[in-house]
Every structure is written in C-alpha cells, then in structure tokens.
Design a protein around this motif. Sequence first.
Motif, mmCIF file in Angstrom:
data_model
loop_
_atom_site.group_PDB
_atom_site.id
_atom_site.type_symbol
_atom_site.label_atom_id
_atom_site.label_comp_id
_atom_site.label_asym_id
_atom_site.label_seq_id
_atom_site.Cartn_x
_atom_site.Cartn_y
_atom_site.Cartn_z
ATOM 1 N N THR A 1 70.627 29.872 19.786
ATOM 2 C CA THR A 1 69.768 29.061 18.925
ATOM 3 C C THR A 1 68.927 28.053 19.697
ATOM 4 N N PHE A 2 69.331 27.722 20.919
ATOM 5 C CA PHE A 2 68.553 26.785 21.729
ATOM 6 C C PHE A 2 67.461 27.511 22.538
ATOM 7 N N SER A 3 67.325 28.813 22.322
ATOM 8 C CA SER A 3 66.382 29.624 23.107
ATOM 9 C C SER A 3 65.489 30.450 22.186
ATOM 10 N N PRO A 4 64.628 29.795 21.396
ATOM 11 C CA PRO A 4 63.809 30.535 20.417
ATOM 12 C C PRO A 4 62.882 31.560 21.042
ATOM 13 N N ALA A 5 62.488 31.382 22.309
ATOM 14 C CA ALA A 5 61.589 32.336 22.956
ATOM 15 C C ALA A 5 62.224 33.710 23.098
ATOM 16 N N ALA A 6 63.543 33.784 22.991
ATOM 17 C CA ALA A 6 64.220 35.074 23.088
ATOM 18 C C ALA A 6 63.778 36.017 21.977
ATOM 19 N N ALA A 7 63.447 35.466 20.815
ATOM 20 C CA ALA A 7 63.069 36.296 19.675
ATOM 21 C C ALA A 7 61.777 37.065 19.915
ATOM 22 N N ASP A 8 60.970 36.633 20.878
ATOM 23 C CA ASP A 8 59.679 37.275 21.146
ATOM 24 C C ASP A 8 59.773 38.404 22.164
ATOM 25 N N GLN B 1 80.601 33.737 21.604
ATOM 26 C CA GLN B 1 80.087 33.610 20.251
ATOM 27 C C GLN B 1 79.466 32.261 19.890
ATOM 28 N N HIS B 2 79.517 31.258 20.729
ATOM 29 C CA HIS B 2 78.936 29.965 20.381
ATOM 30 C C HIS B 2 77.442 30.120 20.096
ATOM 31 N N ALA B 3 76.965 29.357 19.132
ATOM 32 C CA ALA B 3 75.597 29.553 18.632
ATOM 33 C C ALA B 3 74.528 29.344 19.688
ATOM 34 N N ASP B 4 74.789 28.503 20.679
ATOM 35 C CA ASP B 4 73.772 28.292 21.712
ATOM 36 C C ASP B 4 73.679 29.480 22.677
ATOM 37 N N HIS B 5 74.561 30.478 22.487
ATOM 38 C CA HIS B 5 74.510 31.703 23.281
ATOM 39 C C HIS B 5 74.287 32.944 22.418
ATOM 40 N N LEU B 6 74.611 32.848 21.144
ATOM 41 C CA LEU B 6 74.470 33.965 20.215
ATOM 42 C C LEU B 6 73.895 33.451 18.901
ATOM 43 N N ASP B 7 72.621 33.762 18.666
ATOM 44 C CA ASP B 7 71.954 33.385 17.423
ATOM 45 C C ASP B 7 72.124 34.540 16.444
ATOM 46 N N VAL B 8 73.141 34.442 15.601
ATOM 47 C CA VAL B 8 73.471 35.528 14.681
ATOM 48 C C VAL B 8 72.350 35.774 13.682
ATOM 49 N N ASP B 9 71.649 34.731 13.287
ATOM 50 C CA ASP B 9 70.591 34.888 12.282
ATOM 51 C C ASP B 9 69.374 35.623 12.840
ATOM 52 N N ARG B 10 69.023 35.357 14.094
ATOM 53 C CA ARG B 10 67.843 35.988 14.689
ATOM 54 C C ARG B 10 68.151 37.352 15.305
ATOM 55 N N LEU B 11 69.423 37.626 15.568
ATOM 56 C CA LEU B 11 69.780 38.847 16.287
ATOM 57 C C LEU B 11 69.328 40.126 15.580
ATOM 58 N N PRO B 12 69.500 40.276 14.263
ATOM 59 C CA PRO B 12 69.065 41.531 13.627
ATOM 60 C C PRO B 12 67.585 41.826 13.830
ATOM 61 N N ASP B 13 66.732 40.829 13.719
ATOM 62 C CA ASP B 13 65.298 41.044 13.926
ATOM 63 C C ASP B 13 65.001 41.384 15.383
ATOM 64 N N LEU B 14 65.717 40.747 16.308
ATOM 65 C CA LEU B 14 65.527 41.043 17.724
ATOM 66 C C LEU B 14 65.882 42.497 18.018
ATOM 67 N N LEU B 15 66.990 42.964 17.457
ATOM 68 C CA LEU B 15 67.402 44.347 17.680
ATOM 69 C C LEU B 15 66.439 45.323 17.014
ATOM 70 N N ALA B 16 65.953 44.958 15.832
ATOM 71 C CA ALA B 16 65.009 45.833 15.126
ATOM 72 C C ALA B 16 63.707 45.975 15.912
ATOM 73 N N ALA B 17 63.303 44.906 16.591
ATOM 74 C CA ALA B 17 62.066 44.935 17.375
ATOM 75 C C ALA B 17 62.260 45.615 18.729
#
Length: 218
Positions: free
Chosen positions: A26-33, A45-61
């Motif tokens: 979650t502290f690394s929003p640029a990962a989503a791009d 699993q800590h959120a600053d290493h695993l953004d569960v909410d953004r992960l599905p879109d990242l995998l889909a892309a």
Amino acid sequence: MRITHLGHACLLVEIGDARILLDPGTFSPAAADQRDLDAVLVTHQHADHLDVDRLPDLLAANDGAQLLVDPESAELLRGKGIEAQPVAGGDTATVKGVTVTGVGEMHALIHDEVPRIHNTGMRLSADGEPTFFHPGDALDAEPGQVDVLAFPLSAPWSRSRDMTAFLRRLEAPHAVPIHDAILSDVGRKLYLTQAGNLGCATTRIHDLAGGRSEDFTT
C-alpha cells in the motif's frame, strides 16, 4: 539486471528475460502501473508489502504472471479467491529461466505482544546475471552469496545497528535501500549515512529513491 525502486519495499527486477515485481504494498502505489510482468513476489502479508485491494487489478493487467508468495499470504489470498504458489524457506520456483529461492521463515519480532508471522526472503538468480536478495521484514536469513542486496533502512522491528550488521554480515558488492516510507527526508539521509559509514566497507550503496533505475552486471 536492472532494478527500479517503486517506493518503500517494492522493487521491479528485470533479470534475464523476466520482469519480476516484489512486494507491491500500500505504500507503493506506482506498483499498480507495472505491465508486462512475468511474476509478482510477496515476502509476507503486511499491507505495506501486499496490497490485497490492488492485487486483483495488477494481476488482471499482467495476464499470465506467476504469483509467488509466502505460505501464510497464500492462505490469506486463497480466502479472497486469489490463487498463489506458496514459497517457503528452501523452496524454489522458475520464472522464465530465473530461479526464485525462498530464504528464511519468520518476520522479525516487532513486540512481544504482536504475534509473529511468516516471512520468506526471495533470492533471484539466472545464468550470466548477478544474484539478488530481497529479505522482506527479517534480517536473519542466510541467502548465501549475493551480488545485489535490498536492505531495509528503517522499520518498527529494526534498530539502525541491526541494519548495519546485516550489511556487514552479507558483504554484498552492491546494496539498494528499501523500507523507507516512514522516514522524513532528514531521517532518510541519516540512515543512509549510517549504512555507508557503519555497514560493510566493501558494499556500494545505490539509492534509487524516486523511482530511479540502475543496471547491475556480474
């Protein structure tokens, strides 16, 4: 090998023919791009290493990208309908000719009243390329010989002397600071100075803050 720091603990490692993203939290929003990824690796699993909410879109892309995570993260993600390959200490997986080796077992102790969770450091190696190690949130792993080491600058579970001892113990020729989102600019400069002056004398530190990239060779 090319490494790009995408914020906090998140790195894009281009090694051999593979593009591998580590710890998109979650502290690394640029990962989503990031696109054209061959694998996404998660140390814990800590959120600053695993953004569960953004992960599905990242995998889909990034259709077809392998998802390699520590065993507890795999269980967490399975409960949310996301299948991942668990990687524990000693396990290996292959991503387009790159060997991913799990190193270590547990997250560093934060506090006696905070339960410890699993943490798998990720070691990457490929023919003709430098070896790379991302420890996640632990400084006790034994990854063997490493050419490029990611090292946490500051964390609730780490003292600066732990950080510099980690650098001295592994003696990597090159090191990239990560886990820095909780630091001010002044504090970050202080920790970098300590890493340089009190860490391993033969380790060259490469500060890639701000999304910078650098190439590393054997």
